[in-house]
Scaffold this motif. Sequence first.
Motif, PDB file in Angstrom:
ATOM      1  N   LEU A  18       5.933  67.757  26.211  1.00 57.29           N
ATOM      2  CA  LEU A  18       6.706  66.714  26.875  1.00 57.29           C
ATOM      3  C   LEU A  18       5.875  66.042  27.956  1.00 57.29           C
ATOM      4  O   LEU A  18       4.780  66.507  28.299  1.00 57.29           O
ATOM      5  N   TYR A  19       6.402  64.955  28.496  1.00 64.98           N
ATOM      6  CA  TYR A  19       5.866  64.436  29.750  1.00 64.98           C
ATOM      7  C   TYR A  19       6.511  65.238  30.867  1.00 64.98           C
ATOM      8  O   TYR A  19       7.734  65.183  31.065  1.00 64.98           O
ATOM      9  N   ARG A  20       5.705  65.974  31.586  1.00 62.92           N
ATOM     10  CA  ARG A  20       6.207  66.828  32.665  1.00 62.92           C
ATOM     11  C   ARG A  20       5.919  66.147  33.994  1.00 62.92           C
ATOM     12  O   ARG A  20       4.755  66.060  34.425  1.00 62.92           O
ATOM     13  N   ASN A  21       6.954  65.667  34.630  1.00 62.22           N
ATOM     14  CA  ASN A  21       6.789  64.936  35.883  1.00 62.22           C
ATOM     15  C   ASN A  21       6.279  65.885  36.963  1.00 62.22           C
ATOM     16  O   ASN A  21       6.876  66.942  37.199  1.00 62.22           O
ATOM     17  N   PRO A  22       5.186  65.529  37.659  1.00 58.70           N
ATOM     18  CA  PRO A  22       4.649  66.422  38.692  1.00 58.70           C
ATOM     19  C   PRO A  22       5.425  66.373  40.003  1.00 58.70           C
ATOM     20  O   PRO A  22       5.096  67.106  40.940  1.00 58.70           O
ATOM     21  N   VAL A  23       6.447  65.509  40.098  1.00 54.96           N
ATOM     22  CA  VAL A  23       7.262  65.419  41.309  1.00 54.96           C
ATOM     23  C   VAL A  23       8.736  65.333  40.904  1.00 54.96           C
ATOM     24  O   VAL A  23       9.058  65.038  39.753  1.00 54.96           O
ATOM     25  N   PHE A  24       9.605  65.593  41.884  1.00 53.47           N
ATOM     26  CA  PHE A  24      11.030  65.299  41.710  1.00 53.47           C
ATOM     27  C   PHE A  24      11.356  64.143  42.638  1.00 53.47           C
ATOM     28  O   PHE A  24      11.387  64.296  43.858  1.00 53.47           O
ATOM     29  N   GLN A  25      11.567  62.962  42.036  1.00 50.19           N
ATOM     30  CA  GLN A  25      11.850  61.761  42.813  1.00 50.19           C
ATOM     31  C   GLN A  25      13.053  61.029  42.236  1.00 50.19           C
ATOM     32  O   GLN A  25      12.946  60.350  41.218  1.00 50.19           O
ATOM     33  N   PRO A  26      14.219  61.170  42.865  1.00 49.61           N
ATOM     34  CA  PRO A  26      15.386  60.415  42.380  1.00 49.61           C
ATOM     35  C   PRO A  26      15.178  58.914  42.528  1.00 49.61           C
ATOM     36  O   PRO A  26      14.492  58.441  43.441  1.00 49.61           O
ATOM     37  N   ALA A  27      15.781  58.172  41.614  1.00 49.06           N
ATOM     38  CA  ALA A  27      15.785  56.712  41.654  1.00 49.06           C
ATOM     39  C   ALA A  27      17.085  56.247  41.024  1.00 49.06           C
ATOM     40  O   ALA A  27      17.780  57.010  40.342  1.00 49.06           O
ATOM     41  N   CYS A  28      17.426  54.972  41.232  1.00 45.98           N
ATOM     42  CA  CYS A  28      18.761  54.471  40.867  1.00 45.98           C
ATOM     43  C   CYS A  28      18.807  54.009  39.410  1.00 45.98           C
ATOM     44  O   CYS A  28      18.822  52.811  39.119  1.00 45.98           O
ATOM     45  N   PHE A  29      18.849  54.974  38.487  1.00 44.08           N
ATOM     46  CA  PHE A  29      18.909  54.678  37.063  1.00 44.08           C
ATOM     47  C   PHE A  29      20.148  55.261  36.400  1.00 44.08           C
ATOM     48  O   PHE A  29      20.565  54.790  35.348  1.00 44.08           O
ATOM     49  N   ALA A  30      20.729  56.307  36.973  1.00 49.04           N
ATOM     50  CA  ALA A  30      21.922  56.894  36.376  1.00 49.04           C
ATOM     51  C   ALA A  30      23.118  55.973  36.582  1.00 49.04           C
ATOM     52  O   ALA A  30      23.098  55.075  37.425  1.00 49.04           O
ATOM     53  N   LEU A  31      24.161  56.204  35.814  1.00 51.78           N
ATOM     54  CA  LEU A  31      25.388  55.420  35.977  1.00 51.78           C
ATOM     55  C   LEU A  31      25.878  55.461  37.416  1.00 51.78           C
ATOM     56  O   LEU A  31      26.428  54.479  37.928  1.00 51.78           O
ATOM     57  N   ASN A  32      25.676  56.587  38.084  1.00 47.74           N
ATOM     58  CA  ASN A  32      26.127  56.730  39.468  1.00 47.74           C
ATOM     59  C   ASN A  32      24.965  56.821  40.454  1.00 47.74           C
ATOM     60  O   ASN A  32      25.125  57.318  41.564  1.00 47.74           O
ATOM     61  N   GLY A  33      23.783  56.335  40.060  1.00 50.51           N
ATOM     62  CA  GLY A  33      22.674  56.290  41.002  1.00 50.51           C
ATOM     63  C   GLY A  33      21.564  57.260  40.670  1.00 50.51           C
ATOM     64  O   GLY A  33      20.743  57.016  39.781  1.00 50.51           O
ATOM     65  N   ALA A  34      21.511  58.407  41.361  1.00 48.19           N
ATOM     66  CA  ALA A  34      20.342  59.288  41.325  1.00 48.19           C
ATOM     67  C   ALA A  34      20.020  59.806  39.931  1.00 48.19           C
ATOM     68  O   ALA A  34      20.880  60.349  39.235  1.00 48.19           O
ATOM     69  N   TRP A  35      18.772  59.634  39.558  1.00 44.31           N
ATOM     70  CA  TRP A  35      18.220  60.070  38.264  1.00 44.31           C
ATOM     71  C   TRP A  35      16.737  60.337  38.481  1.00 44.31           C
ATOM     72  O   TRP A  35      16.149  59.825  39.441  1.00 44.31           O
ATOM     73  N   PHE A  36      16.129  61.133  37.617  1.00 44.93           N
ATOM     74  CA  PHE A  36      14.688  61.349  37.719  1.00 44.93           C
ATOM     75  C   PHE A  36      14.093  61.377  36.325  1.00 44.93           C
ATOM     76  O   PHE A  36      14.788  61.589  35.332  1.00 44.93           O
ATOM     77  N   SER A  37      12.813  61.146  36.234  1.00 44.38           N
ATOM     78  CA  SER A  37      12.164  61.008  34.931  1.00 44.38           C
ATOM     79  C   SER A  37      11.488  62.310  34.507  1.00 44.38           C
ATOM     80  O   SER A  37      11.179  63.175  35.317  1.00 44.38           O
ATOM     81  N   GLY A  38      11.229  62.405  33.196  1.00 41.01           N
ATOM     82  CA  GLY A  38      10.501  63.530  32.634  1.00 41.01           C
ATOM     83  C   GLY A  38      11.379  64.472  31.835  1.00 41.01           C
ATOM     84  O   GLY A  38      12.589  64.567  32.035  1.00 41.01           O
ATOM     85  N   GLY A  39      10.755  65.183  30.877  1.00 38.36           N
ATOM     86  CA  GLY A  39      11.444  66.223  30.131  1.00 38.36           C
ATOM     87  C   GLY A  39      12.462  65.708  29.138  1.00 38.36           C
ATOM     88  O   GLY A  39      12.399  64.570  28.666  1.00 38.36           O
ATOM     89  N   ILE A  40      13.415  66.568  28.790  1.00 42.57           N
ATOM     90  CA  ILE A  40      14.505  66.230  27.861  1.00 42.57           C
ATOM     91  C   ILE A  40      15.801  66.245  28.648  1.00 42.57           C
ATOM     92  O   ILE A  40      16.162  67.261  29.252  1.00 42.57           O
ATOM     93  N   GLU A  41      16.524  65.129  28.635  1.00 43.43           N
ATOM     94  CA  GLU A  41      17.797  65.054  29.341  1.00 43.43           C
ATOM     95  C   GLU A  41      18.932  64.843  28.347  1.00 43.43           C
ATOM     96  O   GLU A  41      18.756  64.245  27.280  1.00 43.43           O
TER      97      GLU A  41
END
Length: 652
Positions: free
Chosen positions: A114-137
């Motif tokens: 997978l693409y393994r994100n080296p950080v945990f950084q929320p951003a406004c992509f979820a229906l209710n705001g906070a989301w982060f990239s990488g892995g399987i969701e």
Amino acid sequence: MAIVTTIRRDAVTLPAAELGPDNPLPPLRPLDEMHRIEDRDKDDLPRDMARQIGYEPLRSLLPARVRDGYGRERAPRELDALVIENDRLRATVLPGLGGRVASLFHKPTGRELLYRNPVFQPACFALNGAWFSGGIEWNIGATGHTTLSCSPLHAARVTAPDGGEMLRLWEWERLRDLPFQVDLWLPEGSDFLYVGVRIRNPHDRPVPLYWWSNIAVPEECRVLAPAEEAYHFGYERRLRRVPVPSYDGIDRTYPAHGVHPADYFYEVPDGRRRWIAALDEDGEGLVQTSTDVLRGRKLFVWGTGTGGRRWQRWLTEPGTGGYCEIQAGLARTQLEHVRLEAESDVAWLEAYGPLSAEREGEWPGVVRAAEERLEACLPRERVEDAYAAWRPCADTEPDEVLAVGSGWGALEVLRTGDKLPGTPFEEVTLGDAQVPWLELLRSGSFPEPRRVGPPGETLVAPHWRDMLETAPARPLTEYHLGVAQWHAGDRAQAVRSWERALPLAPSQWPLLRCLAVADQEAGHHERAADRYAEAFDDLCRERRDDGETWTSVTAALGREALDALLAVGRTEDARSVWYRLHPVTRERGRFRLTEARLLLAEGDREAARAVFDDGFEVADLREGAGAIDELWARITDEPLPAHYDFRMRPAM
């Protein structure tokens, strides 16, 4: 000797931003979801697709809350993890963050699949705001990233179909009021992670259903899927059929070939095996396949343009490589919702593992060869057999609880008395948020608060609305009833409920804010501004400046009040709101942007420009939003600086 499959607790340490508090104001309007098209564009679509695109789109985020309290300051932080592994694969799952599979490591080749994100950084992509990239969701709910992206799920150890160990994740999805489960297991000696998914509709009415499994992979790849056509969706919000792999002279199955962010929903023919793969230049990579219920397959690319590159850096660590997403869903596109009949369920099996195949050459031959390699590694019949073996195990009760999610499922089970075999929502999981609703359920009366503070969360499903309507008409009850009525589309009655509560309410600002939103939606912008100003005045008289709750509600209401006042040109009133925000709030990037708007409205273009020159980061900038570049264009004719360029579509 083969290693028996095991599940263990672990921790992943990453540079991580804090999630911060949720927005305490009820989301009476949804965040702007990019995946929408105009009705006129449906005329050229297949009839079933057009029907499902129009089937019960989301009206609001209620009863969920907006998650916008995060920032961009990162520090090393331990994230709880659950690891399931055999002698071939190791999967690392984050139960506290939507059950995300953060890593899938193939031991024989030493490769991360997978693409393994080296950080945990929320951003406004979820229906209710906070989301982060990488892995399987695991995306359930409605078009967009799930509201559970950054929320805890229940997790437990369960007996797998082969007698080994299986990891079960489950929760109650609140937008559609649906319990679901995700079962992960690794048969001994298997190169494939099996994932069984079941979604149940316990209600006596049909429910719109949405599911997409999103898999982040390194973008230096070629994506293969058994399709000759796809539906292209870009951020100009048009859905059109295009050939695969190439159109406009460009092979779009290479993520790095496109300029702008885009979705490609592959049209996999009926009867064809469902799969999608991402292979690197050596022909190595990840393949995902499933039983046929999971119909759709998709590629998402960020593109090579300035905006797409900026978003990649925004979501991860600069210099660590980009990613694209390969996805699988219940419908052909993510704009659709399917119908889940009353008192029924839907289930399927997915499999994730390594694939080695030639990726270069003519499309039909490359796809055929890759599919043959997949069949050799994991026959289609074996996937069907695995599903058949798992299906009875979906009701197996958990052996050991490994993580705890929310108490909302427990509240619903208490309300209905239903038993949901395999996914226990125990009463011990009830928390403070559920306590007043439990009292309403048991006594028929919603409790008034003992101390002044922001109202809690509102439940809006018909059964809860009915209980509120028959409860004693006290101010907090009327407030919650109005929110539920608003969600149901009965806006006139919602306004009446809020207005009835005003004379007796110890706190008027929650009601005034709701009435201000209603005024805005009805086009009464001056009256909305009046009510926002009055609401903020009332909050400032009541608030306590010694806690996170009051800081967050002041920021949330202040932000809305500033927008409403600036929209009608009332700069003095807007400046008054600005001065009464907490100093730490005024320093946040979102409010620095608002300050530039305020300065420009006051006629001080030079000071507005200075805000940009000093620099700011809007942590909760919405996907596809144009607030920064639009304001910049009002201040100056100069090109937008690259660090402010998040534009995701070509110039119109």
